[in-house]
Scaffold this motif. Structure first.
Motif, short mmCIF file in Angstrom:
data_model
loop_
_atom_site.label_atom_id
_atom_site.label_comp_id
_atom_site.label_asym_id
_atom_site.label_seq_id
_atom_site.Cartn_x
_atom_site.Cartn_y
_atom_site.Cartn_z
N UNK A 1 0.83 -1.21 0.00
CA UNK A 1 0.00 0.00 0.00
C UNK A 1 0.86 1.26 0.00
N UNK A 2 1.94 1.24 0.80
CA UNK A 2 2.75 2.45 0.92
C UNK A 2 3.75 2.60 -0.22
N UNK A 3 4.18 1.47 -0.80
CA UNK A 3 5.20 1.59 -1.85
C UNK A 3 4.58 1.59 -3.25
N UNK A 4 3.35 1.12 -3.38
CA UNK A 4 2.72 1.11 -4.71
C UNK A 4 1.26 1.55 -4.59
N UNK A 5 1.00 2.71 -4.03
CA UNK A 5 -0.40 3.12 -3.88
C UNK A 5 -1.14 3.22 -5.20
N UNK A 6 -0.42 3.53 -6.26
CA UNK A 6 -1.11 3.69 -7.55
C UNK A 6 -1.67 2.35 -8.05
N UNK A 7 -1.11 1.24 -7.59
CA UNK A 7 -1.66 -0.08 -7.97
C UNK A 7 -2.71 -0.55 -6.97
N UNK A 8 -2.45 -0.31 -5.69
CA UNK A 8 -3.27 -0.93 -4.65
C UNK A 8 -4.54 -0.13 -4.36
N UNK A 9 -4.44 1.20 -4.33
CA UNK A 9 -5.64 1.98 -3.99
C UNK A 9 -6.75 1.80 -5.01
N UNK A 10 -6.47 1.79 -6.32
CA UNK A 10 -7.56 1.56 -7.27
C UNK A 10 -8.21 0.19 -7.07
N UNK A 11 -7.39 -0.81 -6.71
CA UNK A 11 -7.96 -2.14 -6.48
C UNK A 11 -8.85 -2.13 -5.24
N UNK A 12 -8.39 -1.44 -4.20
CA UNK A 12 -9.22 -1.33 -2.99
C UNK A 12 -10.52 -0.60 -3.30
N UNK A 13 -10.41 0.46 -4.11
CA UNK A 13 -11.63 1.22 -4.49
C UNK A 13 -12.57 0.34 -5.31
#
Lengths: 322, 216
Positions: free
Chosen positions: B194-206
């Motif tokens: 989450x902290x090192x690749x927010x651009x990948x993980x946050x969209x998936x969480x959304x």
């Protein structure tokens, strides 16, 4: 990426060579910027925490060095009437792991910037950030992310609300989990619950570039934290123009790791896809006064053991085959 | 599977039974054929995103180690294991109570008065924490399943267990005597991812939150 490390790892030829090379390169970088190496003893005799590897030396309980900052602080407070402005260190620390994949023996390289109390610390904070920005290049990381935070963004509102002890710890633990709903649960019935939950939501709303600072405007403590916001804003304005290629700068308003220790700006270095931060540090102005010295200090530590793991498990993150 | 495949850890059992129908027809719907098989890594309707089906007690470990980037797990399990991971949202479903339960007619006061109280539980940490808050001591009998049998067969005086509808308790002649806490499903994330690749993980969480909200 799973990281599994034996608790007492032996380093074979490749990692041993890598450790020697990285230690030398990082100490060389620090020396080039005026930092002189100190080497505190591997055996410590005072204030031995539970996590330390303790043993008896005759009748005396001692421990292996568990933390460079603490070891250096003892050495400096005992032996120096005035502080050296810049010191560096390299070697191993030994701590019982919190997480199962952590090793007991950990290799670290780091630096500290020390000043008499009362001097402006803004330039020292920037100097450390600039040094940390150079480190991904020295280590051959293809890309990295530098997170800027500030310990006071959480501490000052807690103090302003008179929250200390277990309740404050519960709020910090919830923020560490990035869970504003847990902040609300922890403060259920407390008069500050609404304000601190709104603050947590503001801190956690963004994890991005300089515009992240704007999220603080939504906090009920925006005015209380004006100085910290301005400090971070000035740091960003100074650092962004000199950002090396392949290094991204992000603002992490909810960085609460080590909140009991840090007092001001914090720095954390990540590589994309790494499971653990590769370097961390910040300002810790209460350390030396606690040892009877009116000095303020900041520093950071590069976690070489994590980098050695990363070179084994994710060689694609490095420029050359490690 | 490569480093680029994103993995979401889904719970098996009670929470999973609630979750899988909620995802049907969404971008994160699980492949129906794979679900019928014994395979534990299931493709989703979104390319590059797969699901791992895990026991609740194992799930936080997979996420904390970064093997799965996201996961869904009960807050009771999270509190019990205290792993280093992020908890991005309270998903609301899977709501249940963590309760002290005893045979009908046995009151909380009667349990408090016992000189040697024995409590059977799958939740020793939460139970110890409650005992400490109440100033009580007890012998904890660790169990991993079917705790309802313990008071009936004399293994323990009472149990601390999750209660959703109370049907299982009733079937065994047990009643809730005290509610220690509440639990619900939580969306968790690997701290490093989450902290090192927010651009990948946050969209998936959304995407996951959106899929669950759409079916709410």
């Amino acid at each position: 990426m799973p990281v599994r490390t034996p608790h007492f790892p032996d380093l074979l030829f490749g990692p041993a060579a890598r450790l020697r090379k990285w230690e030398g390169a990082l100490i060389g970088l620090f020396e080039a910027h005026g930092y002189r190496e100190l080497h505190p003893s591997l055996v410590l005799r005072e204030s031995l925490p539970d996590g330390a590897l303790r043993f008896f030396d005759g009748d005396e309980l001692v421990a292996l060095r568990w933390d460079f900052t603490v070891a250096l602080a003892g050495l400096l407070a005992r032996g120096f009437p005035t502080p050296p402005a810049r010191v560096a260190y390299a070697g191993a620390v030994f701590r019982r792991p919190v997480q199962p994949w952590e090793a007991v023996e950990r290799f670290e390289v780091g630096c500290e910037r020390i000043q008499p109390e009362g001097e402006s610390s803004a330039e020292a904070d920037l100097e450390l950030a600039r040094l940390l920005m150079a480190i991904p290049g020295v280590l051959g990381l293809k890309s990295a992310i530098l997170h800027l935070g500030h310990a006071a963004l959480v501490r000052r509102p807690l103090e302003a609300e008179g929250l200390f002890g277990d309740l404050a710890d519960a709020v910090v633990a919830a923020l560490s989990r990035r869970a504003p709903h847990r902040v609300k649960e922890a403060l259920d019935g407390h008069p500050s619950a609404g304000r601190l939950t709104a603050h947590a939501e503001a801190l956690l709303s963004e994890l991005d570039g300089p515009t992240t600072l704007d999220a603080l405007q939504a906090s009920p403590y925006a005015e209380l934290l004006r100085d910290e916001r301005d400090h971070m804003d000035r740091a960003l304005k100074a650092l962004l123009p000199i950002l090396p290629p392949n290094l991204e700068l992000r603002v992490d308003l909810a960085d609460v790791a080590g909140l009991g220790f840090y007092t001001g700006p914090t720095l954390r270095l990540w590589a994309p896809g790494a499971q653990q931060e590769l370097a961390a540090g910040g300002r810790y102005d209460r350390l030396f006064p606690g040892l009877g010295r009116p000095w303020q200090a900041a520093g950071f530590c590069v976690r070489l053991s994590r980098l050695l793991d990363l070179a084994e498990t994710r060689p694609d993150l490095f420029e050359q085959a490690q | 599977m490569t480093h680029r495949t994103l993995l979401i850890a889904f719970p098996k059992g009670r929470l999973g039974d609630e979750l899988v129908p909620k995802l049907a027809g969404t971008p994160l719907a699980l492949d129906a054929e794979a679900l019928k098989s014994r395979v534990l890594r299931i493709p989703t309707a979104t390319p590059g995103v797969a699901a791992l089906l895990l026991k609740g007690a194992d799930l936080p470990r997979y996420v904390a180690a970064g093997v799965a980037q996201l996961g869904i797990v009960g807050s009771d399990t999270l509190d019990e294991m205290d792993m280093d991971l992020l908890e991005l949202a309270d998903l609301g479903f899977g709501a249940c109570r963590l309760s002290l339960c005893a045979q009908e007619g046995v009151t909380l006061e009667a349990l408090r008065a016992k000189p040697h109280l024995r409590l059977a539980t799958k939740f020793p940490k939460a139970t110890e924490s409650w005992l400490s808050r109440e100033g009580l001591t007890a012998e904890l009998v660790p169990l991993s399943s079917s705790a309802e049998l313990a008071p009936l067969l004399g293994l323990a005086d009472a149990i601390v267990d999750l209660v959703q509808t109370g049907g299982t308790l009733k079937a065994h002649g047990l009643v809730e005597t005290f509610v220690l806490g509440r639990s619900s499903a939580r969306l968790v994330a690997a701290r490093g991812a989450y902290l090192s690749e927010p651009a990948r993980i946050r969209p998936l969480a959304d995407l996951l939150l959106g899929a669950l909200k759409a079916r709410a």
